[in-house]
Design a protein around this motif. Sequence first.
Motif, PDB file in Angstrom:
ATOM      1  N   LEU A 178       0.782  -1.130   0.004  1.00 45.27           N
ATOM      2  CA  LEU A 178       0.011   0.004  -0.061  1.00 45.27           C
ATOM      3  C   LEU A 178       0.778   1.276  -0.095  1.00 45.27           C
ATOM      4  N   GLY A 179       2.363   1.029  -0.313  1.00 47.14           N
ATOM      5  CA  GLY A 179       2.895   2.287  -0.130  1.00 47.14           C
ATOM      6  C   GLY A 179       3.143   3.281   1.254  1.00 47.14           C
ATOM      7  N   ILE A 180       3.052   2.433   2.396  1.00 46.95           N
ATOM      8  CA  ILE A 180       3.124   2.977   3.489  1.00 46.95           C
ATOM      9  C   ILE A 180       4.546   2.944   3.917  1.00 46.95           C
ATOM     10  N   PRO A 181       5.512   3.937   4.270  1.00 48.76           N
ATOM     11  CA  PRO A 181       6.773   3.764   4.780  1.00 48.76           C
ATOM     12  C   PRO A 181       6.941   2.965   5.947  1.00 48.76           C
ATOM     13  N   SER A 182       7.933   2.114   5.743  1.00 48.51           N
ATOM     14  CA  SER A 182       8.242   0.988   6.654  1.00 48.51           C
ATOM     15  C   SER A 182       8.966   1.624   7.905  1.00 48.51           C
ATOM     16  N   PRO A 183       8.451   1.498   9.155  1.00 43.98           N
ATOM     17  CA  PRO A 183       9.137   2.271  10.234  1.00 43.98           C
ATOM     18  C   PRO A 183      10.484   1.641  10.627  1.00 43.98           C
ATOM     19  N   LYS A 184      11.322   2.171  11.178  1.00 43.96           N
ATOM     20  CA  LYS A 184      12.756   1.558  11.400  1.00 43.96           C
ATOM     21  C   LYS A 184      12.731   0.750  12.630  1.00 43.96           C
ATOM     22  N   GLU A 185      12.139  -0.503  12.498  1.00 44.17           N
ATOM     23  CA  GLU A 185      12.305  -1.589  13.352  1.00 44.17           C
ATOM     24  C   GLU A 185      13.374  -2.374  13.801  1.00 44.17           C
ATOM     25  N   ASP A 186      13.718  -2.658  14.885  1.00 45.59           N
ATOM     26  CA  ASP A 186      14.815  -3.254  15.122  1.00 45.59           C
ATOM     27  C   ASP A 186      14.656  -4.754  15.469  1.00 45.59           C
ATOM     28  N   MET A 187      13.642  -5.212  15.582  1.00 45.63           N
ATOM     29  CA  MET A 187      12.853  -6.520  15.845  1.00 45.63           C
ATOM     30  C   MET A 187      11.608  -6.820  15.170  1.00 45.63           C
ATOM     31  N   GLN A 218      -2.339   3.522   9.678  1.00 46.80           N
ATOM     32  CA  GLN A 218      -2.099   4.098   8.419  1.00 46.80           C
ATOM     33  C   GLN A 218      -2.668   3.157   7.393  1.00 46.80           C
ATOM     34  N   VAL A 219      -2.531   1.882   7.451  1.00 48.45           N
ATOM     35  CA  VAL A 219      -3.014   0.827   6.688  1.00 48.45           C
ATOM     36  C   VAL A 219      -4.672   1.287   6.729  1.00 48.45           C
ATOM     37  N   PHE A 220      -5.622   1.530   7.740  1.00 47.25           N
ATOM     38  CA  PHE A 220      -6.894   1.828   7.502  1.00 47.25           C
ATOM     39  C   PHE A 220      -6.850   3.119   6.787  1.00 47.25           C
ATOM     40  N   LEU A 221      -6.231   4.015   6.946  1.00 44.99           N
ATOM     41  CA  LEU A 221      -6.552   5.299   6.270  1.00 44.99           C
ATOM     42  C   LEU A 221      -6.251   5.054   4.838  1.00 44.99           C
ATOM     43  N   ARG A 222      -5.211   4.324   4.281  1.00 49.06           N
ATOM     44  CA  ARG A 222      -5.127   3.889   2.784  1.00 49.06           C
ATOM     45  C   ARG A 222      -6.463   3.225   2.488  1.00 49.06           C
ATOM     46  N   LEU A 223      -7.010   2.323   3.281  1.00 47.51           N
ATOM     47  CA  LEU A 223      -8.117   1.674   2.754  1.00 47.51           C
ATOM     48  C   LEU A 223      -9.244   2.658   2.606  1.00 47.51           C
ATOM     49  N   ARG A 224      -9.160   3.544   3.258  1.00 47.99           N
ATOM     50  CA  ARG A 224     -10.303   4.694   3.089  1.00 47.99           C
ATOM     51  C   ARG A 224      -9.989   5.684   1.926  1.00 47.99           C
ATOM     52  N   GLY A 225      -8.547   5.616   1.543  1.00 44.50           N
ATOM     53  CA  GLY A 225      -8.215   6.386   0.495  1.00 44.50           C
ATOM     54  C   GLY A 225      -7.995   7.963   0.909  1.00 44.50           C
ATOM     55  N   GLU A 226      -7.299   7.965   2.283  1.00 46.61           N
ATOM     56  CA  GLU A 226      -6.882   9.163   2.861  1.00 46.61           C
ATOM     57  C   GLU A 226      -5.628   9.466   2.905  1.00 46.61           C
ATOM     58  N   THR A 227      -5.211  10.717   3.102  1.00 45.96           N
ATOM     59  CA  THR A 227      -3.979  10.822   3.359  1.00 45.96           C
ATOM     60  C   THR A 227      -3.166  10.252   4.417  1.00 45.96           C
ATOM     61  N   LEU A 228      -1.894   9.711   4.309  1.00 47.38           N
ATOM     62  CA  LEU A 228      -1.308   8.908   5.579  1.00 47.38           C
ATOM     63  C   LEU A 228      -0.831  10.087   6.709  1.00 47.38           C
ATOM     64  N   LEU A 229      -0.722   9.537   7.720  1.00 47.81           N
ATOM     65  CA  LEU A 229      -0.179  10.546   9.037  1.00 47.81           C
ATOM     66  C   LEU A 229       1.229  10.962   8.763  1.00 47.81           C
ATOM     67  N   ALA A 230       1.445  12.087   8.894  1.00 50.51           N
ATOM     68  CA  ALA A 230       2.746  12.584   8.805  1.00 50.51           C
ATOM     69  C   ALA A 230       3.767  12.481  10.335  1.00 50.51           C
ATOM     70  N   ASN A 231       4.796  12.165  10.245  1.00 47.46           N
ATOM     71  CA  ASN A 231       5.515  11.900  11.588  1.00 47.46           C
ATOM     72  C   ASN A 231       4.984  12.747  12.778  1.00 47.46           C
ATOM     73  N   SER A 232       4.886  14.193  12.258  1.00 46.66           N
ATOM     74  CA  SER A 232       4.475  15.363  13.203  1.00 46.66           C
ATOM     75  C   SER A 232       2.958  15.244  13.849  1.00 46.66           C
ATOM     76  N   GLU A 233       2.099  14.285  13.279  1.00 46.13           N
ATOM     77  CA  GLU A 233       0.743  14.260  13.809  1.00 46.13           C
ATOM     78  C   GLU A 233       0.960  13.016  14.648  1.00 46.13           C
ATOM     79  N   ILE A 234       1.927  12.149  14.770  1.00 47.51           N
ATOM     80  CA  ILE A 234       1.884  11.198  15.666  1.00 47.51           C
ATOM     81  C   ILE A 234       2.218  11.407  17.125  1.00 47.51           C
ATOM     82  N   LYS A 235       1.528  11.368  17.988  1.00 43.76           N
ATOM     83  CA  LYS A 235       1.863  11.915  19.479  1.00 43.76           C
ATOM     84  C   LYS A 235       1.920  10.739  20.310  1.00 43.76           C
ATOM     85  N   LYS A 236       2.952  10.519  21.287  1.00 44.75           N
ATOM     86  CA  LYS A 236       3.326   9.814  22.272  1.00 44.75           C
ATOM     87  C   LYS A 236       2.662  10.360  23.517  1.00 44.75           C
TER      88      LYS A 236
END
Length: 237
Positions: A178-187, A218-236
């Motif tokens: 779906l063209g979603i950037p892969s996060p840098k996972e170490d596991m 992000q997958v759910f947004l793509r299935l809805r045809g919506e813009t992906l989350l930017a890093n700045s929109e993700i809050k811990k």
Amino acid sequence: MLYKLNLENILFLDIETVPQEENYAQLEPEKQMLWEHKTQYQRKDEITAEEFYERAGIWAEFGKIVCISVGFFAFDGDDRSFRVTSYHGAETDILKSFKNLLIEHFGQAKHLLCAHNGKEFDFPYIARRMLINGMKLPYKLDLFGKKPWEVPHLDTMELWKFGDYKHFTSLKLLANVLGIPSPKEDMDGSMVRQVYYDEKDLDRIVTYCELDVVTTAQVFLRLRGETLLANSEIKKV
């Protein structure tokens, strides 16, 4: 139609699980026998029940939850954010905190739970572990008597199947196609037991779990045809 759902009413989640005990030898003899019987058809002939025990986290009867990460959308006018938090530590504390979240903030009829392969794994696993730990199920996990259309669960893997039940599609593969950037996972999921018991690095597991929640959203947004989350929109939080 997915686009008719209000994103603010959906709680995205992921769980990480490990075997109940660090080693097979720590199981009581009766539990060892039950494990051997449970896995006799999953194991190859040359693999013993003890050798297979490292995979015990897959089964709620022989595993436990070490982390539940959740995420939800919030909107302030045109500003969108996705807020992520995690419950980790002792399993009873994790389950109590998650149950309170469902009751206090996601307990209304309009609220839905969403996970990747959640209907086959996350949702039933959490429900079983709650019952094993002597907890009454919250409404969102108590499916008894509910008709299929009344079950408040969404599953991104099921949504991707479009009625095709022949194969499993991993979250990582779905994100890739779906063209979603892969996060840098170490596991990956197969390493959770090792990281928990051998490395004793729960923070690493929490980070991995939270990344999967974000990816599911992000997958759910793509299935809805919506813009992906930017890093700045993700809050811990």
